[in-house]
Design a protein around this motif. Structure first.
Motif: not given
Length: 678
Positions: A211-217, A658-678
């Motif tokens: 839960g560590q927030e990465i400011g200015f991201s 290759l991460d400049i300044q060794k800033i921690a990358r995102p923790g757990r992330n839930l994704t949900c995406r929907m696309t309708v093809l017409l």
């Protein structure tokens, strides 16, 4: 923690174990994820069915960032400065050492801190494919040491029966409350076709593990494109295209400033000719693009900003190209290309002392590069099993400074004539041999070359966050050159595919920074001042290995592995070299559903040179991802796609080399995406 590590290790290396127990394959598993091969092209096509579209959730998703598509491409590593706009490298060669084009057009970022790589101005929903060339002699994008990346934009399609089609979609990510919304409309008939695409993205600050927030991201942007094609008789097509990308309020936690806006406008007009026999294809294109970019520190806490600064930058490029494909006969296929461009960069800095008047200076004092080149390749068939491909590119360039004010500023630092000119040659010879229907062997030798970039030649106190030095350019730099050796072997049958690339580059006149004694820094807190110089030599070697096992019953196991190592002539580790990386996936498809388990491991990087290049070691990391997708048929021409995912399942705290300044990358992330093809 030990349990987590054990689970991660087992899943990440499971594909290597599974390959030893191959089972028969069914016909459904022939629909393969494109990223499991060491191919030169990644296809992005939303109209394909669930077997092709969802088996590679990341590469085929229209709502995924282009950064992530590139990051999972063999041989490509990404330099990360924030949560957006990562910079691609090919076998750890970056910036001016490779070329980056959009539909063959040269485009150059405007930011001196490389916050706006060309890849940040294209989106999956307006891309047809991403082509990667590792050979400088076979890259048609321009002169380079290590090939290039070309982003091919989608084209509208002619149809015998007039038809409208489209797509709309939306997505949400829990980490950063990120939102994506896209739409597109296509129309085609026998003599006219057009399309429009658009996407909007927004994200708040993301959170690392625990839960560590990465400011200015945070970031916010929209991207839109339109293209139209018209038939001119039976053999000609006229095409016009336009792309616009607008980003605002983009944070860069690894840098000292953020971006208030980044704007790109890219336009082209093309004529395409193809004779009815299919032996001649000719395309001529004129293009223009402009990039407008502004760095900003007004949203940073006052106690972290020693002096407020404005740092705008612009890049404008106009050019043209003409490409001729000749299929002379079954044994002879030639490609001839003539291209040219003019690029002008300008970047400045205005400092506002708390108790003084504003101070202005150029950091890039309006340098201009004009270039014209010719490229020729010939694929010669020497029989049913052997082919030979010689290729060559010759390019002339001229650099100069535009404007008296800019010249006056640089004259005190660089006495004498500030203009530069030169001739660059790229040569390649590739031999292919196919002993039977399953095996393919390739070997190539190439000579690469490139001129010093405008920033390397004319930079004026540009701060490098990696080693915390101010950099100044060097108009007397020689261009880098290299001899590149590579061999490739691939095998394919109904059950298994395997491919291995090995390469070694011998670089001459490697460009790097060298400490200048007696110079005062411009950036408060900088370690000192460096100037770009030529080191006598450097070397780079490594390889990529890919496996694919079709286990039958809808099960596919894949493994991608990349390794690069580099050192200069003194034996010191080159900077920004990614360690060994392995991406292993298990896909299972049933009817119109797909399930994927994925493990990504980066080993530690201890081969660094802190004294010369300012790098420090990076620990190993492993993350696990899970995706599931399903397609629902709404009618014979309509479909709904839903994709769900959990990224970094175990909420690991990690970063990559290759991460400049060794800033921690995102923790757990839930994704949900929907696309309708017409």
């Amino acid at each position: 923690m030990r349990t987590r590590a054990l689970i991660s290790t087992v899943i990440c290396w499971l594909p290597f174990i599974c390959i030893s127990y191959a089972q028969p394959v069914d016909s459904a598993s022939r629909h393969l994820p494109s990223r499991t091969l060491l191919l030169n092209e990644v296809l992005i096509r939303p109209e394909k069915d669930i077997y092709e579209a969802a088996k590679d959730t990341r590469q085929k998703s229209l709502q995924e960032l282009t950064d992530k598509i590139l990051e999972y491409t063999p041989g490509i590593s990404m330099i990360r400065r924030g949560n957006f706009a990562m910079e691609p490298t090919i076998r750890s060669l970056n910036s001016g050492q490779i070329t980056t084009t959009i539909d063959g057009m040269r485009v150059f970022g405007a930011c001196t801190d490389k916050m706006d790589p060309v890849s940040s101005y294209v989106e999956p929903n307006n891309l047809e494919s991403i082509s990667v060339s590792y050979d400088p002699g076979l890259s048609t994008g321009g002169s380079s040491l290590g090939g290039g990346i070309n982003f091919r934009l989608k084209e509208p399609s002619f149809r015998e029966t007039p038809r409208w089609s489209g797509r709309i979609g939306t997505g949400f990510e829990s980490n950063g409350a990120a939102v994506q919304t896209l739409g597109g409309l296509d129309y085609g008939r026998a003599d006219l076709a057009f399309q429009i695409n658009g996407i909007f993205r927004r994200s708040d600050n993301y959170k690392a593990a625990g839960g560590q927030e990465i400011g200015f991201s945070q970031y916010r942007k929209w991207n839109g494109s339109a293209s139209v094609m018209s038939r001119l008789g039976r053999t000609g097509i006229l095409k016009a295209s336009y792309l616009q990308d607008e980003g605002r309020d983009i944070g860069y936690p690894a840098l000292t400033m953020d971006v208030s806006f980044a704007k790109a406008r890219i336009a082209s007009l093309s004529y395409l000719y193809a004779n009815q026999q299919g032996t001649i294809q000719w395309e001529t294109k004129a293009y223009y693009n402009s990039i407008d970019h502004a760095m900003d520190d007004t949203k940073r806490p006052p106690e972290t900003v020693s002096m407020h600064m404005d740092m705008p930058g612009t890049s404008t490029t106009s050019g043209g190209l003409s490409t001729l494909d000749l299929h002379l006969n079954d044994q002879h296929h030639m490609n001839i290309k003539v291209d040219g461009y003019q690029n002008k960069l300008s970047a400045s800095m205005t400092m506002y002392p708390p108790d003084g008047s504003p101070m202005f200076m150029y950091t890039l004092a309006s340098p201009v590069r004009s270039s014209i080149g010719v490229y020729v390749s010939d694929v010669l068939s020497l029989g049913k099993r052997t082919s030979l491909t010689p290729s060559a590119r010759l390019e002339y360039y001229h650099d100069d400074i535009c404007g008296e004010e800019a010249r006056e500023q640089l004259s005190g630092m660089f006495p004498g004539d500030l203009s530069r000119r030169g001739l660059i040659s790229n040569l390649s010879m590739a031999l292919g041999f196919k002993p039977d229907a399953h095996w393919l062997l390739n070997a190539s030798i190439a000579r690469g070359g490139r001129a010093a970039s405008l920033q390397e030649a004319y930079a004026f106190y540009i701060y490098n966050r990696l080693d915390a030095y101010d950099y100044i350019g060097n108009p007397d730099l020689s261009g880098e050159s290299s001899v590149n050796l590579s061999i490739n072997s691939s095998y394919r049958n109904e059950k298994i595919e395997a491919s291995a690339n090995l390469f070694r580059y011998f670089i001459k006149d490697y460009i790097a920074g060298s400490i200048l004694g007696g110079y005062s820094t411009m950036t408060i807190g900088a370690n000192g001042v460096k100037q770009y110089i030529n080191l006598p030599s450097a070397r780079l070697y490594g390889g990529e290995v890919a496996f694919k096992w079709r286990a039958g019953g809808g099960l596919v196991v894949t493994s991608l592995n990349t390794f690069t190592r580099g050192a200069d002539g003194d034996g010191l580790a080159l900077p920004m070299i990614a360690p060994f990386k392995t991406v292993n996936t298990i896909d299972y498809s049933l009817k119109k559903s797909i399930l994927r388990i994925e493990g990504v491991t980066n080993t530690s990087q201890k081969h660094v040179s802190t004294s010369r290049y300012g790098e420090t070691a990076t620990p190993a990391s492993t993350i696990l991802n899970f995706y599931i997708g399903k397609q629902f048929g709404l009618s014979s021409l309509q479909a709904l796609k839903i994709n769900l995912g959990i990224e970094n399942i175990l909420d690991e705290h990690y970063y990559q080399h290759l991460d400049i300044q060794k800033i921690a990358r995102p923790g757990r992330n839930l994704t949900c995406r929907m696309t309708v093809l017409l």
